[in-house]
Design a protein around this motif. Structure first.
Motif, PDB file in Angstrom:
ATOM      1  N   GLY A   1       0.808  -1.214   0.000  1.00  0.00           N
ATOM      2  CA  GLY A   1       0.000   0.000   0.000  1.00  0.00           C
ATOM      3  C   GLY A   1       0.843   1.266   0.000  1.00  0.00           C
ATOM      4  O   GLY A   1       0.306   2.370  -0.002  1.00  0.00           O
ATOM      5  N   ASP A   2       2.166   1.122  -0.018  1.00  0.00           N
ATOM      6  CA  ASP A   2       3.064   2.281   0.009  1.00  0.00           C
ATOM      7  C   ASP A   2       3.021   2.991  -1.348  1.00  0.00           C
ATOM      8  O   ASP A   2       3.424   2.439  -2.364  1.00  0.00           O
ATOM      9  CB  ASP A   2       4.488   1.833   0.321  1.00  0.00           C
ATOM     10  N   THR A   3       2.529   4.231  -1.350  1.00  0.00           N
ATOM     11  CA  THR A   3       2.388   4.974  -2.601  1.00  0.00           C
ATOM     12  C   THR A   3       3.656   5.721  -2.988  1.00  0.00           C
ATOM     13  O   THR A   3       3.756   6.243  -4.101  1.00  0.00           O
ATOM     14  CB  THR A   3       1.234   5.983  -2.501  1.00  0.00           C
ATOM     15  N   ALA A   4       4.634   5.782  -2.087  1.00  0.00           N
ATOM     16  CA  ALA A   4       5.870   6.519  -2.377  1.00  0.00           C
ATOM     17  C   ALA A   4       6.976   5.627  -2.919  1.00  0.00           C
ATOM     18  O   ALA A   4       7.853   6.090  -3.647  1.00  0.00           O
ATOM     19  CB  ALA A   4       6.354   7.234  -1.116  1.00  0.00           C
ATOM     20  N   ALA A   5       6.953   4.353  -2.549  1.00  0.00           N
ATOM     21  CA  ALA A   5       8.034   3.446  -2.954  1.00  0.00           C
ATOM     22  C   ALA A   5       7.946   3.105  -4.435  1.00  0.00           C
ATOM     23  O   ALA A   5       6.867   3.078  -5.015  1.00  0.00           O
ATOM     24  CB  ALA A   5       7.978   2.163  -2.131  1.00  0.00           C
ATOM     25  N   SER A   6       9.112   2.870  -5.025  1.00  0.00           N
ATOM     26  CA  SER A   6       9.158   2.470  -6.435  1.00  0.00           C
ATOM     27  C   SER A   6      10.504   1.828  -6.698  1.00  0.00           C
ATOM     28  O   SER A   6      11.352   1.722  -5.818  1.00  0.00           O
ATOM     29  CB  SER A   6       8.960   3.680  -7.351  1.00  0.00           C
ATOM     30  N   GLY A   7      10.718   1.395  -7.928  1.00  0.00           N
ATOM     31  CA  GLY A   7      12.014   0.852  -8.306  1.00  0.00           C
ATOM     32  C   GLY A   7      12.122  -0.644  -8.110  1.00  0.00           C
ATOM     33  O   GLY A   7      11.149  -1.332  -7.781  1.00  0.00           O
ATOM     34  N   THR A   8      13.336  -1.138  -8.333  1.00  0.00           N
ATOM     35  CA  THR A   8      13.612  -2.562  -8.248  1.00  0.00           C
ATOM     36  C   THR A   8      14.836  -2.823  -7.371  1.00  0.00           C
ATOM     37  O   THR A   8      15.595  -1.906  -7.054  1.00  0.00           O
ATOM     38  CB  THR A   8      13.877  -3.150  -9.648  1.00  0.00           C
ATOM     39  N   VAL A   9      15.015  -4.083  -7.028  1.00  0.00           N
ATOM     40  CA  VAL A   9      16.180  -4.530  -6.268  1.00  0.00           C
ATOM     41  C   VAL A   9      16.790  -5.715  -7.007  1.00  0.00           C
ATOM     42  O   VAL A   9      16.069  -6.636  -7.412  1.00  0.00           O
ATOM     43  CB  VAL A   9      15.785  -4.957  -4.831  1.00  0.00           C
ATOM     44  N   SER A  10      18.105  -5.692  -7.198  1.00  0.00           N
ATOM     45  CA  SER A  10      18.783  -6.797  -7.869  1.00  0.00           C
ATOM     46  C   SER A  10      19.148  -7.873  -6.847  1.00  0.00           C
ATOM     47  O   SER A  10      19.855  -7.609  -5.878  1.00  0.00           O
ATOM     48  CB  SER A  10      20.050  -6.294  -8.567  1.00  0.00           C
ATOM     49  N   VAL A  11      18.651  -9.072  -7.082  1.00  0.00           N
ATOM     50  CA  VAL A  11      18.927 -10.214  -6.204  1.00  0.00           C
ATOM     51  C   VAL A  11      19.453 -11.355  -7.062  1.00  0.00           C
ATOM     52  O   VAL A  11      18.740 -11.851  -7.939  1.00  0.00           O
ATOM     53  CB  VAL A  11      17.652 -10.668  -5.446  1.00  0.00           C
ATOM     54  N   GLY A  12      20.682 -11.734  -6.855  1.00  0.00           N
ATOM     55  CA  GLY A  12      21.271 -12.793  -7.649  1.00  0.00           C
ATOM     56  C   GLY A  12      21.307 -12.482  -9.132  1.00  0.00           C
ATOM     57  O   GLY A  12      21.202 -13.380  -9.959  1.00  0.00           O
TER      58      GLY A  12
END
Length: 197
Positions: A47-58
């Protein structure tokens, strides 16, 4: 003759003046095993409207849990999607927790245990440990459901010293999930134990 007698008396006196004593040197080295993880909470807030982007995992990019990324997933209309945490507490702004192992043992393992349960299933939580430095190796070559991990990290030999690992978590959403009208706000606790035979 008198000189000989005097010399013998002198030597006898010296022998009586000599003495010896002894002491021990004791060395006690305890078995040492210490595990620390800086992250105290991996938060998946869809429900977080401010968060965005991606995270690199492996080497793979995963969208962060957020309103916009969740909406984009729902818009696809099919399949499943793994999401990275919205944010971590205690990890210094990193998208992963830092696990540090200190040991004077050649062989050791890090095993997880889970308490609590999620409505969508604890198997939706995936874990991945990436070695940064030190000894041992990760037993997760890809993000793996926490329920399927018996050993996360292990050293079969030469494990003494300091070892550092990045600890990532993902959460799997299924397009067919039916979320109650009140929403879901749940958590599980994962405890890692460092042991040596």
């Amino acid at each position: 003759m008198r000189r000989l007698a005097a010399l013998m008396a002198l030597l006898a006196g010296l022998a009586l003046a000599q003495d010896t004593d002894n002491h021990t040197v004791t060395v006690f080295i305890p078995k040492f095993l210490k595990l620390t993880l800086d992250a105290t909470d991996y938060l998946f807030d869809f429900g977080d409207t401010a968060a965005s982007g991606t995270v690199s995992v492996g080497g793979t990019a995963y969208p962060k849990a957020s309103w916009s990324n969740y909406e984009a997933f729902l818009d696809t209309g099919s399949g499943t999607q793994d999401f990275a945490p919205t944010k971590l507490t205690g990890a210094g702004g990193n998208d992963y927790g830092t696990m540090t192992i200190l040991s004077n043992q050649a062989v050791w393992t890090v095993t997880p245990s889970v308490s609590g349960s999620l409505s969508l299933g604890n198997n939706r939580v995936k874990v991945f440990a990436e070695k940064v430095s030190g000894k041992g190796g990760s037993q997760t070559t890809v993000p793996t459901p926490i329920t399927a991990v018996s050993t996360l990290i292990g050293a079969g030999s030469g494990g003494s010293g300091k070892s550092v690992y990045k600890l990532y978590y993902l959460f799997t959403m299924d397009i067919n999930d039916e979320i109650p009208t009140s929403g879901l706000n749940e958590y599980i606790t994962i405890t890692y134990t460092l042991t040596s035979p």
